[in-house]
Design a protein around this motif. Structure first.
Motif, PDB file in Angstrom:
ATOM      1  N   HIS A   1      -8.964  -1.695  -2.084  1.00  0.00           N
ATOM      2  CA  HIS A   1      -8.636  -0.440  -2.759  1.00  0.00           C
ATOM      3  C   HIS A   1      -8.423  -0.705  -4.244  1.00  0.00           C
ATOM      4  O   HIS A   1      -7.760  -1.665  -4.607  1.00  0.00           O
TER       5      HIS A   1
ATOM      6  N   ALA B   1       0.832  -1.203   0.000  1.00  0.00           N
ATOM      7  CA  ALA B   1       0.000   0.000   0.000  1.00  0.00           C
ATOM      8  C   ALA B   1       0.865   1.250   0.000  1.00  0.00           C
ATOM      9  O   ALA B   1       0.560   2.245  -0.660  1.00  0.00           O
TER      10      ALA B   1
ATOM     11  N   LEU C   1      -7.601  -2.545   2.972  1.00  0.00           N
ATOM     12  CA  LEU C   1      -6.848  -1.946   1.867  1.00  0.00           C
ATOM     13  C   LEU C   1      -6.879  -2.817   0.616  1.00  0.00           C
ATOM     14  O   LEU C   1      -6.717  -2.324  -0.493  1.00  0.00           O
TER      15      LEU C   1
ATOM     16  N   ILE D   1      -0.968   4.322  -1.578  1.00  0.00           N
ATOM     17  CA  ILE D   1      -2.338   4.311  -1.085  1.00  0.00           C
ATOM     18  C   ILE D   1      -2.354   4.859   0.340  1.00  0.00           C
ATOM     19  O   ILE D   1      -3.259   5.580   0.740  1.00  0.00           O
TER      20      ILE D   1
ATOM     21  N   ASP E   1     -11.734  -4.658  -5.456  1.00  0.00           N
ATOM     22  CA  ASP E   1     -12.546  -3.441  -5.376  1.00  0.00           C
ATOM     23  C   ASP E   1     -13.893  -3.632  -6.078  1.00  0.00           C
ATOM     24  O   ASP E   1     -14.904  -3.102  -5.645  1.00  0.00           O
TER      25      ASP E   1
END
Lengths: 727, 113
Positions: free
Chosen positions: A523, A500, A520, A505, A543
């Protein structure tokens, strides 16, 4: 039933049979090899072929016929279904599925489909009886000698009396298809096309069916199979099927029941071989004797013999036929989903109207009226629940599908994986079940690809060699939870954090809880798989899974222990159409909070507001909260309005929970429980966060339904960003 | 639309030739335009060799034609039959209606071949 409707039924049934074929193949794969399963799968293939034949879908018939042939040989113990054949049959089943989805014209243009079919048939050749040609046209002729031989020992002649619906031709159903199909079941000994019903030339309508048929069919097929021939015309036709065991009396009763002249019908029946002169004469004699006896014993009241016979016919001989029909209809009624939606809509209107009456009654203060309205409300609720139940289907259907996914994927990955299914009987809105397919597939594939380790690795860490994958469904506080768990290597939080940060992110300094880190992976653009395999990591990421689930007003929760395994929990509302809501007001706008998400309501002013953060201290726990009027900028810009509104303190806080997350929503006024008919907002509001739909209140006002999962997320993020600012 | 050729001969014979497809799609208009107004003399000769496609609606129209002829007490001769009709008759065992024969075929006799 028109041709289109009949075709629709054919597709629905073919789908069911394909599902059942898949189910049985899985059983065979697991070594459950018995006569019953073989019979079942044979019957499925046979029915698909048969129904396709009725609609002249030759491309399906031709291919399925070979499969049927192979299955028939297995059924007769001429061949055994070994693993290699099971694998091939899986592919063949998929091919039939592809064929069913393709029209004859499309098929003729689709060379790759033709080739793959031919390829499968070549592969099947070791199991095909060489003497049996694959072409279906020869089938009837092929079957004839066999049946004739059997006839020597046992003549099984059915009599079928057909008075098809006069609209049959208009609806695109030509008797040709039925008779062709029947001749495929055995040998049509005799068919008498009765033309007695033709009208005079001036009353003739060329699109009306005037023919009636009396058929004698020699076959080993059972009643259900013969009946199935006519399943698409059953509704408005008179079809009588007399079994080979039927007595002369049954025939006589049938003759009496039929509209044509009795003497003519007797001749026809004799021609069919169903009756003979001798038996008829004998029966006639018996009847006379009975009549004589009857008239002797009760002269006043002579029972009309033909009618009595007709009754016995209906009661005895048709019983078999009826009972199979009943068995079928008891199980399921097929309803057009549009009709069901219409009903749900109407009930939605009923609920809104009931609220209006409720409101009017409460202003009238008439106790009798209030009581009646109260009862009315109770029933409305019951009707609502009953109607919503109609849309519910068991989740097992979709779970079943994953057995195959798991089997194939495990083979592809060269892993040993066992799938356990729990709570298959849990019910869920049909619409949701359909939309769940893709997200579930993705999570399951991920679990198999990334979660479960290869055999050697499992053994080296002391786990059993077969990876365990579990699909479970259960109810929890007004929601349905679908849990997908594995005993694989679990999710490595540190890997996620690194990735990440690498992908920008999160920033390296951010302190996140385990739960936040797990999330996460939802994401966009986040994929930890270092190599993009065929199965997962193909761009359609987690996602999309999350978005799909959220579009169903659901949420996903992740639990994972490194080395022990992971669990994904999808939490979904029971239904999307009508919900129990909690009516609140902020400024002049009405809002509905879904009841199931509410844990409690508290007085905001009496709780300590934590300095610098959008949080309150609730019994020692930090709860982030947000003001509805601020979020939706009610009455213009909130900052400017705030001073003016100071006289109305925001004092009510509704604590809501979704999954593990809790947040507070500050509003001005609480009204109480209300049945809420969810009306979707138009597509232009799609980007609007925090609102899931709208509804009409009893007084005609519009209320917005809050999207609690989104609001909770907003509250948490705002608090987070405050924290970062503070840090 | 199927084609029909009607020749009214001097020897009290009406010769009817039907060719093309005679199915549910054409049956009604074919019947009202050609069969209903058809004048049949004492003898009806039917030539059906070029009837390429026929379904139950089509067969019914043909039987209606035979019925009409019979009502007018005309004799019926079927001169020729196409494969399509033969196939249909094979399936429904309707040979007593449609058989090429030099003998006069009665339409409602119910005779078995």
């Amino acid at each position: 039933m028109s041709l289109d409707a009949a075709l629709e039924t054919f597709y629905a049934e073919a789908k069911e049979h394909l599902e059942s074929m898949e189910h049985i193949l899985l059983q065979l794969d697991e070594g459950e090899y018995n006569d019953e399963t073989l019979n079942d799968i044979f019957r499925s293939a046979h029915t698909i072929k048969g129904s396709a034949g009725i609609f002249a879908l030759e491309h399906i018939v031709e291919f399925t016929h070979v499969i049927e042939n192979v299955l028939d040989r297995a059924r007769e113990n001429e061949i055994t279904i070994e693993t290699k054949l099971v694998n091939l049959l899986f592919q063949c089943r998929d091919h039939i599925q592809a064929l069913v989805k393709t029209s004859s014209e499309e098929f003729n243009d689709n060379i790759s489909l033709q080739e793959s079919g031919a390829n499968l048939l070549t592969q099947l050749s070791p199991w095909i009886n060489e003497q049996e040609p694959s072409s279906t046209q020869n089938e009837a002729e092929e079957k004839l000698p066999a049946i004739n031989q059997e006839n020597l020992t046992q003549q099984k002649c059915w009599h079928i009396s057909l008075r098809l619906s006069s609209d049959c031709l208009k609806n695109g159903m030509d008797p040709i298809s039925f008779i062709t199909f029947l001749s495929g079941l055995g040998e049509i000994k005799h068919i008498e096309t009765i033309t007695d019903n033709f009208p005079s030339i001036n009353n003739y309508d060329a699109e009306t069916l005037y023919f009636a048929y009396e058929i004698s069919l020699s076959t080993d097929a059972d009643l259900a199979t013969i009946e199935n021939t006519f399943m698409f015309v059953q509704d408005d036709s008179d079809i009588t099927i007399l079994s080979p065991e039927a007595t002369v009396d049954d025939y006589l009763a049938l003759i009496d029941a039929l509209p044509e002249d009795n003497q003519r019908l007797r001749d026809v029946f004799i021609k069919c071989g169903s009756l003979t002169e001798q038996t008829l004469a004998q029966a006639h004699k018996n009847k006379e004797e009975i009549e004589a006896l009857n008239s002797k014993s009760q002269r006043d009241e002579v029972p009309p013999q033909p009618k009595a016979l007709l009754e016995t016919l209906k009661n005895s001989d048709l019983q078999q036929q009826k009972s199979t029909n009943e068995r079928k209809s008891n199980k399921q009624i097929r309803i057009d989903s549009d009709r069901l939606d219409n009903l749900i809509n109407l009930i939605g209107e009923l609920v809104i109207n009931q609220q209006r009456i409720d409101l009017l009654a409460s202003t009238s203060k008439n106790p009798d009226l209030l009581e009646a309205v109260d009862d009315f409300e109770g029933f409305t609720e019951q009707i609502r629940d009953a109607a919503l139940k109609l849309r519910m289907v068991q989740i097992g259907g979709i779970f079943q599908r994953f057995k195959r996914v798991v089997r194939d994927t495990a083979q592809e990955l060269n892993k040993e994986i066992e799938l356990h299914i729990e709570g298959a009987e849990t019910e869920l809105d049909r619409l949701m079940v359909e939309k769940l397919g893709d997200p579930l597939t993705h999570i399951i594939r991920n679990a198999m690809d990334h979660g479960l380790e290869p055999v050697e690795q499992r053994v080296s860490v002391g786990k059993q060699s077969t990876g365990q994958l579990k699909l479970a469904a259960y109810h929890e506080a007004g929601h349905v939870v679908i849990a997908i768990s594995d005993d694989g290597k679990g999710i490595d939080i540190e890997v996620i954090r690194r990735k990440a940060i690498e992908k920008n992110i999160i920033s390296a300094e951010m302190k996140l809880t385990d739960n936040e880190l797990f999330h996460l992976i939802f994401h966009p653009g986040f994929s930890t798989a270092s190599t993009v395999t065929n199965l997962s990591g193909r761009g359609v990421g987690m996602d999309v899974v999350k978005r799909n689930v959220e579009s169903l007003q659901g949420s996903i929760e992740i639990n994972s222990t490194l080395g022990k395994g992971s669990e994904f929990k999808i939490r979904l509302p029971l239904t999307l159409a009508i919900i129990d809501g909690f009516h609140v007001q902020s400024q002049d706008t009405h809002f509905i909070i879904p009841q199931t998400t509410i844990t409690e309501c508290i007085d905001l002013t009496s709780h300590q507001h934590i300095e610098g953060r959008h949080c309150i201290d609730l019994r020692g726990e930090m709860i982030p909260f947000l003001n509805i009027s601020e979020i939706f900028m009610l009455n213009g810009q909130p900052n400017q309005k705030m001073p003016n509104k100071k006289s109305i303190p925001r004092e009510e806080l509704v604590i809501v929970q979704f999954g593990n997350d809790i947040a507070g929503i500050a509003v001005d006024r609480l009204y109480g429980e209300i049945q809420t008919v969810v009306k979707p907002l138009g597509p232009i509001f799609n980007s609007l966060k925090g609102i899931g739909g709208s509804t009409l209140l009893g007084n005609g006002d519009i209320a917005f339904i809050l999207d609690i999962p989104q609001l909770i997320e907003m509250a948490i993020n705002r608090d987070l960003s405050h924290r970062h600012l503070a840090n | 639309m199927p084609e029909i050729k009607v020749v009214q001969k001097r020897n009290n014979t009406t010769e009817v030739t039907i060719s093309g497809e005679l199915t549910i799609y054409e049956a009604q208009s074919f019947f009202t335009e050609h069969i209903q107004p058809l004048t049949i003399q004492q003898q009806l000769n039917l030539k059906l060799a070029k009837l390429t496609e026929v379904d139950t609606a089509g067969i019914q129209v043909l039987i209606m034609l035979l019925n009409k002829a019979q009502e007018l007490t005309a004799s019926i001769r079927i001169i020729s039959l196409s494969v399509a009709i033969k196939d249909y008759c094979e399936l429904f065992q309707l040979h007593h209606y449609f058989t090429v024969t030099k003998d006069k075929v009665k339409s409602n006799s119910g005779e078995n071949p």
